[in-house]
Design a protein around this motif. Structure first.
Motif, PDB file in Angstrom:
ATOM      1  N   ASP A  46      59.869 -14.221 -48.126  1.00 12.10           N
ATOM      2  CA  ASP A  46      59.277 -12.894 -48.323  1.00 12.10           C
ATOM      3  C   ASP A  46      58.853 -12.296 -46.984  1.00 12.10           C
ATOM      4  OD1 ASP A  46      59.586 -13.151 -51.079  1.00 12.10           O
ATOM      5  OD2 ASP A  46      57.631 -14.134 -51.294  1.00 12.10           O
ATOM      6  N   GLY A  47      58.916 -10.943 -46.913  1.00 16.59           N
ATOM      7  CA  GLY A  47      58.449 -10.236 -45.732  1.00 16.59           C
ATOM      8  C   GLY A  47      59.455 -10.164 -44.599  1.00 16.59           C
ATOM      9  N   LEU A  48      60.672 -10.654 -44.816  1.00 18.17           N
ATOM     10  CA  LEU A  48      61.711 -10.610 -43.790  1.00 18.17           C
ATOM     11  C   LEU A  48      62.881  -9.771 -44.265  1.00 18.17           C
ATOM     12  CD1 LEU A  48      61.854 -14.389 -42.725  1.00 18.17           C
ATOM     13  CD2 LEU A  48      60.586 -12.547 -41.606  1.00 18.17           C
ATOM     14  N   THR A  49      63.571  -9.144 -43.323  1.00 17.27           N
ATOM     15  CA  THR A  49      64.793  -8.408 -43.670  1.00 17.27           C
ATOM     16  C   THR A  49      65.901  -9.405 -43.981  1.00 17.27           C
ATOM     17  OG1 THR A  49      65.609  -8.322 -41.395  1.00 17.27           O
ATOM     18  CG2 THR A  49      64.093  -6.572 -42.102  1.00 17.27           C
ATOM     19  N   ILE A  50      66.939  -8.928 -44.611  1.00 14.20           N
ATOM     20  CA  ILE A  50      68.058  -9.811 -44.958  1.00 14.20           C
ATOM     21  C   ILE A  50      68.715 -10.373 -43.702  1.00 14.20           C
ATOM     22  CG2 ILE A  50      69.709  -7.916 -45.047  1.00 14.20           C
ATOM     23  CD1 ILE A  50      69.636 -11.099 -47.265  1.00 14.20           C
ATOM     24  N   THR A  51      68.718  -9.570 -42.629  1.00 13.65           N
ATOM     25  CA  THR A  51      69.295 -10.056 -41.368  1.00 13.65           C
ATOM     26  C   THR A  51      68.474 -11.194 -40.795  1.00 13.65           C
ATOM     27  OG1 THR A  51      70.183  -7.852 -40.891  1.00 13.65           O
ATOM     28  CG2 THR A  51      69.996  -9.388 -39.048  1.00 13.65           C
ATOM     29  N   GLN A  52      67.148 -11.042 -40.831  1.00 11.72           N
ATOM     30  CA  GLN A  52      66.264 -12.096 -40.329  1.00 11.72           C
ATOM     31  C   GLN A  52      66.405 -13.378 -41.153  1.00 11.72           C
ATOM     32  OE1 GLN A  52      62.640  -9.765 -40.621  1.00 11.72           O
ATOM     33  NE2 GLN A  52      62.455  -9.656 -38.383  1.00 11.72           N
ATOM     34  N   ARG A  53      66.535 -13.210 -42.458  1.00  9.16           N
ATOM     35  CA  ARG A  53      66.699 -14.384 -43.325  1.00  9.16           C
ATOM     36  C   ARG A  53      68.015 -15.096 -43.024  1.00  9.16           C
ATOM     37  NH1 ARG A  53      64.787 -11.924 -49.215  1.00  9.16           N
ATOM     38  NH2 ARG A  53      62.763 -11.114 -48.511  1.00  9.16           N
ATOM     39  N   PHE A  54      69.062 -14.317 -42.847  1.00 13.93           N
ATOM     40  CA  PHE A  54      70.367 -14.904 -42.558  1.00 13.93           C
ATOM     41  C   PHE A  54      70.360 -15.637 -41.221  1.00 13.93           C
ATOM     42  CE2 PHE A  54      74.713 -14.628 -40.851  1.00 13.93           C
ATOM     43  CZ  PHE A  54      75.399 -15.295 -41.848  1.00 13.93           C
ATOM     44  N   LEU A  55      69.701 -15.042 -40.231  1.00 14.84           N
ATOM     45  CA  LEU A  55      69.635 -15.680 -38.910  1.00 14.84           C
ATOM     46  C   LEU A  55      68.847 -16.994 -38.972  1.00 14.84           C
ATOM     47  CD1 LEU A  55      69.063 -12.572 -36.590  1.00 14.84           C
ATOM     48  CD2 LEU A  55      71.129 -13.981 -36.777  1.00 14.84           C
ATOM     49  N   LYS A  56      67.770 -17.030 -39.780  1.00 10.05           N
ATOM     50  CA  LYS A  56      67.018 -18.275 -39.942  1.00 10.05           C
ATOM     51  C   LYS A  56      67.877 -19.353 -40.600  1.00 10.05           C
ATOM     52  CE  LYS A  56      62.739 -18.488 -41.219  1.00 10.05           C
ATOM     53  NZ  LYS A  56      61.459 -18.290 -41.937  1.00 10.05           N
ATOM     54  N   LEU A  57      68.657 -18.942 -41.603  1.00 11.42           N
ATOM     55  CA  LEU A  57      69.544 -19.891 -42.280  1.00 11.42           C
ATOM     56  C   LEU A  57      70.576 -20.456 -41.313  1.00 11.42           C
ATOM     57  CD1 LEU A  57      70.567 -21.221 -44.925  1.00 11.42           C
ATOM     58  CD2 LEU A  57      72.048 -19.212 -45.221  1.00 11.42           C
ATOM     59  N   VAL A  58      71.194 -19.565 -40.537  1.00 14.73           N
ATOM     60  CA  VAL A  58      72.178 -20.002 -39.548  1.00 14.73           C
ATOM     61  C   VAL A  58      71.520 -20.920 -38.511  1.00 14.73           C
ATOM     62  CG1 VAL A  58      73.723 -19.246 -37.700  1.00 14.73           C
ATOM     63  CG2 VAL A  58      73.673 -18.008 -39.877  1.00 14.73           C
ATOM     64  N   GLY A  59      70.300 -20.558 -38.103  1.00 14.85           N
ATOM     65  CA  GLY A  59      69.571 -21.386 -37.149  1.00 14.85           C
ATOM     66  C   GLY A  59      69.275 -22.767 -37.711  1.00 14.85           C
ATOM     67  N   PHE A  60      68.876 -22.817 -38.986  1.00 16.22           N
ATOM     68  CA  PHE A  60      68.588 -24.093 -39.644  1.00 16.22           C
ATOM     69  C   PHE A  60      69.828 -24.975 -39.662  1.00 16.22           C
ATOM     70  CE2 PHE A  60      68.416 -26.715 -43.510  1.00 16.22           C
ATOM     71  CZ  PHE A  60      67.204 -27.363 -43.342  1.00 16.22           C
ATOM     72  N   TYR A  61      70.940 -24.412 -40.138  1.00 18.63           N
ATOM     73  CA  TYR A  61      72.184 -25.187 -40.198  1.00 18.63           C
ATOM     74  C   TYR A  61      72.641 -25.610 -38.800  1.00 18.63           C
ATOM     75  CZ  TYR A  61      72.915 -24.099 -45.158  1.00 18.63           C
ATOM     76  OH  TYR A  61      72.802 -24.022 -46.517  1.00 18.63           O
ATOM     77  N   SER A  62      72.488 -24.726 -37.842  1.00 20.88           N
ATOM     78  CA  SER A  62      72.932 -25.031 -36.476  1.00 20.88           C
ATOM     79  C   SER A  62      72.144 -26.190 -35.879  1.00 20.88           C
ATOM     80  CB  SER A  62      72.796 -23.787 -35.589  1.00 20.88           C
ATOM     81  OG  SER A  62      73.616 -22.738 -36.058  1.00 20.88           O
ATOM     82  N   ILE A  63      70.820 -26.165 -36.098  1.00 18.58           N
ATOM     83  CA  ILE A  63      69.980 -27.240 -35.562  1.00 18.58           C
ATOM     84  C   ILE A  63      70.343 -28.574 -36.212  1.00 18.58           C
ATOM     85  CG2 ILE A  63      67.615 -28.126 -35.415  1.00 18.58           C
ATOM     86  CD1 ILE A  63      66.681 -25.213 -35.153  1.00 18.58           C
ATOM     87  N   VAL A  64      70.562 -28.559 -37.538  1.00 16.82           N
ATOM     88  CA  VAL A  64      70.945 -29.799 -38.229  1.00 16.82           C
ATOM     89  C   VAL A  64      72.239 -30.355 -37.647  1.00 16.82           C
ATOM     90  CG1 VAL A  64      71.712 -30.807 -40.417  1.00 16.82           C
ATOM     91  CG2 VAL A  64      69.790 -29.213 -40.402  1.00 16.82           C
ATOM     92  N   MET A  65      73.252 -29.498 -37.507  1.00 13.49           N
ATOM     93  CA  MET A  65      74.559 -29.976 -37.051  1.00 13.49           C
ATOM     94  C   MET A  65      74.528 -30.391 -35.586  1.00 13.49           C
ATOM     95  SD  MET A  65      75.978 -29.904 -39.878  1.00 13.49           S
ATOM     96  CE  MET A  65      77.508 -30.615 -39.269  1.00 13.49           C
ATOM     97  N   ILE A  66      73.866 -29.593 -34.744  1.00 15.76           N
ATOM     98  CA  ILE A  66      73.819 -29.925 -33.306  1.00 15.76           C
ATOM     99  C   ILE A  66      73.054 -31.222 -33.078  1.00 15.76           C
ATOM    100  CG2 ILE A  66      72.891 -29.202 -31.075  1.00 15.76           C
ATOM    101  CD1 ILE A  66      73.514 -26.292 -31.941  1.00 15.76           C
ATOM    102  N   THR A  67      71.912 -31.372 -33.764  1.00 10.65           N
ATOM    103  CA  THR A  67      71.121 -32.606 -33.619  1.00 10.65           C
ATOM    104  C   THR A  67      71.924 -33.816 -34.083  1.00 10.65           C
ATOM    105  OG1 THR A  67      69.079 -31.348 -34.000  1.00 10.65           O
ATOM    106  CG2 THR A  67      68.953 -33.748 -34.200  1.00 10.65           C
ATOM    107  N   THR A  68      72.626 -33.672 -35.199  1.00 11.14           N
ATOM    108  CA  THR A  68      73.439 -34.774 -35.712  1.00 11.14           C
ATOM    109  C   THR A  68      74.541 -35.151 -34.725  1.00 11.14           C
ATOM    110  OG1 THR A  68      73.016 -34.059 -38.005  1.00 11.14           O
ATOM    111  CG2 THR A  68      74.873 -35.558 -37.635  1.00 11.14           C
TER     112      THR A  68
END
Length: 460
Positions: A265-287
């Protein structure tokens, strides 16, 4: 004072003492071929544990103390229900000697007569020819744990096993503290964590038999706790660590979609999408970074080949697959695992996508529930379901309304009837009993929880 303690807590003391004696017998006296004794100890431990939790639902210190004592009881025992720890020790000692454990087979070292580690023949005999003839498939964080065991027990199997067990106990201690905090934040009774921590299945299979699902589970629960607090970047790192213990949490990655896209809540759809991409990116890069020290074309070939064996060669304690296999024998006349083993993972992926986009999971409890259903669906469709696999749905269910994994953790003992036969032969009647029980309770709980939701929507 002793009389007062006995007066008010005599049943708790009696049940705890019985559990102590039963665990001792399980750890130091049981032969896995003696199923009658195994089942008697198993059933007694579940009954006494249930009574202890019911009598002391709010006595967190007492329950936590028992969970720790029962684990320490196994400290000096050699696992009697699993041989996998011999391979763990082998891999750790190979690393200690500077060898990449993913690039060689134990059987080759033994046949050549020049293994570079201590007690090589004893370890090879312990793990068995099946394990010794395949490349290791344990990810890097697991390998790091095996390395620690090798550092402190480079020439003593018993010493190595003690170190491995201490790491598992420490992981469960971490799961207690983090899991308890997560339950508090979700307004769920704290006693629920003991359906995992005091569960005899967990104590015997993980602490007793040295399966590192305990370490993976700590990182999963820690990741969910961090996500609940809003630290999604640290949650991604913790999830990557869990993947680097066992690969199974990779199944959960698609399920985070709604939590980021719909639940922020409280975020634009673009901000939400960027957080999702960031989450997935961190998981994959760390792995990838965790795997980096071992990466090579030969590693990728060996690792993928071993993973593929689980889907197309190995069969144990399956449910839906065994029904399909029977149909194959009746219609075609031979085992169709080679074909079905390629199709069932695609069915699992389809189920994951349906759960990702068509079931509400924007709230954390909803997300955990979907994670539990997803991994159970995967196991229902798998060709191989070893008992310790059930630890993941069990920990997830303590944060949900579903309790069928607790029942599964009890009835999974049926799979050990395979050891009655000297040639390791499954009794399919017991396998059927196991899954009829699990599916029956699962369907009942789905219908019960669905009806509750329907009534709530009608009267709200």
């Amino acid at each position: 004072m002793i009389l007062q303690l006995w007066k008010y807590h005599k049943f708790s003391i009696l049940y705890a003492t019985a559990c102590f004696l039963f665990y001792w017998s399980f750890a130091y006296q049981l032969e896995r071929t003696d199923f009658i004794k195994m089942f008697g100890l198993w059933a007694g431990l579940f009954l006494f544990t249930y009574k202890i939790i019911k009598i002391n639902p709010n006595n967190i210190k007492f329950l936590a103390g028992l969970a720790l004592v029962f684990r320490i009881l196994f400290l000096f025992a050699i696992p009697n229900l699993s041989q996998d720890f011999y391979r763990f020790i082998w891999d750790g000692r190979m690393l200690l000697e500077g060898f990449n454990p993913y690039l060689s087979l134990p059987e080759n070292w033994i046949s050549q007569g020049n293994p570079p580690i201590a007690q090589a023949q004893e370890l090879y005999n312990g793990m068995g020819t099946l394990n010794g003839s395949h490349f290791t498939n344990y990810p890097p964080v697991s390998q790091f744990c095996y390395l620690i065991a090798a550092i402190f027990g480079s020439s003593n199997i018993w010493g190595s096993a003690i170190v491995l067990r201490l790491l598992i106990i420490l992981s469960d201690v971490g799961t207690f503290f983090v899991g308890r905090k997560l339950l508090q934040r979700l307004a769920i009774p704290e006693k629920n964590i003991f359906w995992y921590l005091l569960n005899p299945f967990i104590i015997i299979e993980l602490t007793g038999n040295l399966h590192f699902e305990a370490v993976m589970i700590f990182f999963i629960v820690w990741s969910l706790y961090l996500l609940q607090k809003g630290y999604w970047y640290w949650a991604a790192i913790a999830l990557a660590l869990s993947v680097s213990v066992k690969l199974i949490p990779l199944l959960f990655l698609p399920l985070f979609f709604q939590n980021f896209i719909v639940g922020q809540d409280g975020l634009t759809i673009t901000q939400r999408f960027l957080k999702l991409v960031g989450f997935y990116s961190i998981v994959m890069i760390t792995t990838i970074l965790l795997f980096a020290p071992f990466l090579s074309s030969e590693f990728i070939s060996n690792f993928s080949k071993t993973i593929g064996l689980w889907f197309q060669n190995f069969e144990f304690n399956a449910s839906i697959y065994y029904v399909i296999r029977w149909i194959g024998y009746e219609t075609i006349g031979w085992n169709i695992i080679g074909t079905v083993g390629k199709i069932l993972p695609l069915v699992t992926i389809t189920i994951l996508l349906l759960l990702t986009f068509f079931r509400k999971n924007k709230e954390l409890v909803q997300l955990i529930t979907v994670m539990m259903i997803a991994i159970c669906s995967y196991y229902f469709l798998s060709t191989t379901v070893h008992p310790w696999y059930i630890a993941v749905p069990l920990i997830l269910c303590v944060f949900t309304k579903y309790k069928f994994p607790i029942w599964w953790s009890f009835i999974i003992i049926c799979s050990y009837t395979a050891y009655i036969d000297p040639d390791f032969k499954e009794n399919l009647w017991f396998v059927a009993l196991e899954y009829i029980t699990v599916f029956g309770i699962f369907i009942f709980e789905v219908l019960k929880n669905t009806s509750r939701v329907s009534l709530k929507s009608i009267y709200s």
